[in-house]
Design a protein around this motif. Structure first.
Motif, mmCIF file in Angstrom:
data_model
loop_
_atom_site.group_PDB
_atom_site.id
_atom_site.type_symbol
_atom_site.label_atom_id
_atom_site.label_comp_id
_atom_site.label_asym_id
_atom_site.label_seq_id
_atom_site.Cartn_x
_atom_site.Cartn_y
_atom_site.Cartn_z
ATOM 1 N N ASP A 95 50.088 71.184 28.763
ATOM 2 C CA ASP A 95 50.832 70.753 29.946
ATOM 3 C C ASP A 95 50.415 69.360 30.393
ATOM 4 O O ASP A 95 51.255 68.529 30.743
ATOM 5 N N LEU A 96 49.118 69.076 30.400
ATOM 6 C CA LEU A 96 48.652 67.736 30.769
ATOM 7 C C LEU A 96 49.116 66.696 29.751
ATOM 8 O O LEU A 96 49.495 65.584 30.117
ATOM 9 N N ARG A 97 49.056 67.067 28.467
ATOM 10 C CA ARG A 97 49.497 66.126 27.442
ATOM 11 C C ARG A 97 50.963 65.745 27.655
ATOM 12 O O ARG A 97 51.323 64.564 27.639
ATOM 13 N N GLU A 98 51.798 66.742 27.864
ATOM 14 C CA GLU A 98 53.217 66.457 28.045
ATOM 15 C C GLU A 98 53.460 65.632 29.308
ATOM 16 O O GLU A 98 54.263 64.699 29.302
ATOM 17 N N ALA A 141 43.249 75.992 35.236
ATOM 18 C CA ALA A 141 42.480 76.071 33.992
ATOM 19 C C ALA A 141 41.050 76.518 34.233
ATOM 20 O O ALA A 141 40.350 76.901 33.295
ATOM 21 N N GLY A 142 40.606 76.451 35.493
ATOM 22 C CA GLY A 142 39.256 76.892 35.814
ATOM 23 C C GLY A 142 38.296 75.782 36.179
ATOM 24 O O GLY A 142 37.104 76.031 36.382
ATOM 25 N N PHE A 143 38.789 74.538 36.261
ATOM 26 C CA PHE A 143 37.910 73.443 36.659
ATOM 27 C C PHE A 143 37.556 73.588 38.144
ATOM 28 O O PHE A 143 38.440 73.816 38.978
ATOM 29 N N PRO A 144 36.290 73.457 38.492
ATOM 30 C CA PRO A 144 35.913 73.458 39.913
ATOM 31 C C PRO A 144 36.603 72.296 40.626
ATOM 32 O O PRO A 144 36.915 71.268 40.012
ATOM 33 N N ASP A 145 36.819 72.454 41.909
ATOM 34 C CA ASP A 145 37.586 71.448 42.654
ATOM 35 C C ASP A 145 37.035 70.029 42.519
ATOM 36 O O ASP A 145 37.812 69.079 42.322
ATOM 37 N N PRO A 146 35.723 69.797 42.620
ATOM 38 C CA PRO A 146 35.236 68.420 42.471
ATOM 39 C C PRO A 146 35.567 67.828 41.093
ATOM 40 O O PRO A 146 35.918 66.654 40.976
ATOM 41 N N VAL A 147 35.465 68.666 40.049
ATOM 42 C CA VAL A 147 35.785 68.193 38.704
ATOM 43 C C VAL A 147 37.289 68.009 38.544
ATOM 44 O O VAL A 147 37.753 67.039 37.931
ATOM 45 N N TYR A 152 41.824 64.590 37.675
ATOM 46 C CA TYR A 152 43.141 64.124 38.123
ATOM 47 C C TYR A 152 43.156 62.603 38.240
ATOM 48 O O TYR A 152 44.081 61.944 37.755
ATOM 49 N N HIS A 153 42.150 62.065 38.889
ATOM 50 C CA HIS A 153 42.072 60.619 39.089
ATOM 51 C C HIS A 153 42.067 59.881 37.753
ATOM 52 O O HIS A 153 42.833 58.932 37.539
ATOM 53 N N ALA A 154 41.202 60.322 36.831
ATOM 54 C CA ALA A 154 41.108 59.664 35.532
ATOM 55 C C ALA A 154 42.393 59.817 34.726
ATOM 56 O O ALA A 154 42.854 58.867 34.078
ATOM 57 N N PHE A 155 42.987 60.997 34.773
ATOM 58 C CA PHE A 155 44.206 61.265 34.006
ATOM 59 C C PHE A 155 45.356 60.370 34.457
ATOM 60 O O PHE A 155 46.030 59.732 33.637
ATOM 61 N N ASP A 224 39.958 66.059 25.083
ATOM 62 C CA ASP A 224 38.780 66.586 24.389
ATOM 63 C C ASP A 224 37.587 66.654 25.341
ATOM 64 O O ASP A 224 36.859 67.652 25.385
ATOM 65 N N ALA A 225 37.388 65.554 26.080
ATOM 66 C CA ALA A 225 36.260 65.503 27.005
ATOM 67 C C ALA A 225 36.416 66.538 28.110
ATOM 68 O O ALA A 225 35.439 67.200 28.509
ATOM 69 N N ALA A 226 37.646 66.710 28.615
ATOM 70 C CA ALA A 226 37.887 67.690 29.675
ATOM 71 C C ALA A 226 37.626 69.103 29.154
ATOM 72 O O ALA A 226 37.014 69.936 29.851
ATOM 73 N N GLU A 227 38.080 69.375 27.925
ATOM 74 C CA GLU A 227 37.873 70.708 27.364
ATOM 75 C C GLU A 227 36.388 70.989 27.144
ATOM 76 O O GLU A 227 35.909 72.108 27.394
#
Length: 232
Positions: A95-98, A141-147, A152-155, A224-227
Motif C-alpha cells: 500500500d505504501l509503495r503504490e 502495520a503495528g508501528f508505534p506512534d512515534p515511529v 510518515y515524514h520520511a515517506f 526495507d528499512a521500515a520492515e
C-alpha cells in the motif's frame, strides 16, 4: 489579489463567462493547471486567468484570497489525483509503495506545477485525507506512534523531493535536457580507468541507470528499512 473570498454558498456566478461557462472553483483550478503546464509559473496571475476564463479578473476573488491560495488549491488537487481509485490491499508495504509511486507519477505528469507546489502544505481536504490514510497504514502495520510519525515524514518527503527533482529535469527546455543526458556519454564515457577506475568499470550500467528516476529504488530501500524496524 486581496483577501475578500465570498462564502461558498454565495460564490456561484449568475451569468456565464464570455466562453459560455459558469465560473466555479473547479473551472478555475483546471484552467490554472492548463496555463501553468503550458507557460510556467508566470501564467499564475489574475490577469492571465481572467483572460483564459473569459471573465473579469476581479471575479476570481470570490473563490481565492490571492494567487498563493490558488496555488495551494493546485497542490491539493495533485494530492487528490494521487488518491483517485486507490484501495487498500491490507499489505502495508504494498500500500505504501503504490501510494508513493502514485504521488510521484501525478507530479511528473505536470512538472511545471510540481516545481511550484511539491513543497507546499495545504491543510485542505485531499491532503488531510492522505495524511490520515498513510498514518493509518503505518499504525495498522503495528508501528508505534512515534515511529509511525517519523516514517510518515520520511515517506512523504522522499516522494515529494524526488517528484520535484525529476519534475525540474522534465521542465527543462528540450535542448538543455538532451545536453544533460549527453554528458554521461560525452564526459563520463571518456574517463580512463587509470584515473577513474570505478566510473570506467561501471560506466555502461551507470549511463543506463541515470536515464531513469532513482525514486522507485529509493522507495524500496525505505520500505526495507521500515520492515526491518518493524521486525526488530
Amino acid at each position: 489579489m486581496v483577501e475578500r473570498v465570498v462564502p461558498e454558498g454565495q460564490r456561484r456566478r449568475r451569468r456565464p463567462t464570455k466562453h459560455g461557462a459558469v465560473l466555479s472553483e473547479r473551472l478555475i483550478i483546471e484552467t490554472a493547471l492548463r496555463l501553468v503546464a503550458r507557460h510556467g509559473a508566470e501564467a499564475l496571475s489574475v490577469r492571465r486567468l481572467g483572460t483564459a476564463l473569459g471573465a473579469d479578473p476581479s471575479s476570481l476573488y470570490r473563490y481565492f484570497r490571492n494567487t498563493d491560495d490558488l496555488l495551494l488549491a493546485l497542490a491539493d488537487e495533485f494530492v487528490g489525483r494521487a488518491q483517485q481509485g486507490w484501495r487498500p490491499s491490507g499489505d502495508w508495504r504494498a500500500d505504501l509503495r503504490e501510494m508513493g509511486l502514485r504521488i510521484h507519477a501525478v507530479y511528473l505528469a505536470n512538472p511545471q506545477v510540481a516545481l511550484l507546489a511539491a513543497h507546499r502544505t495545504t491543510g485542505r481536504a485531499h491532503e488531510t485525507a492522505a495524511v490520515e490514510t498513510i498514518l493509518g497504514i503505518l499504525r495498522g502495520a503495528g508501528f508505534p506512534d512515534p515511529v509511525a510519525v517519523r516514517l510518515y515524514h520520511a515517506f512523504v518527503d522522499q516522494a515529494l523531493a524526488f517528484a520535484a527533482l525529476d519534475a525540474a529535469a522534465l521542465a527543462l527546455p528540450a535542448p538543455a535536457r538532451e545536453a544533460d543526458e549527453a554528458v554521461w556519454l560525452a564526459a563520463y564515457g571518456k574517463l580512463p580507468p587509470d584515473t577513474h577506475p570505478n566510473v570506467a568499470a561501471t560506466f555502461p550500467l551507470l549511463a543506463a541507470d541515470m536515464r531513469d528516476s532513482g525514486y522507485p529504488f529509493a522507495l524500496e530501500l525505505m520500505l526495507d528499512a521500515a520492515e526491518a524496524r518493524l521486525r526488530g
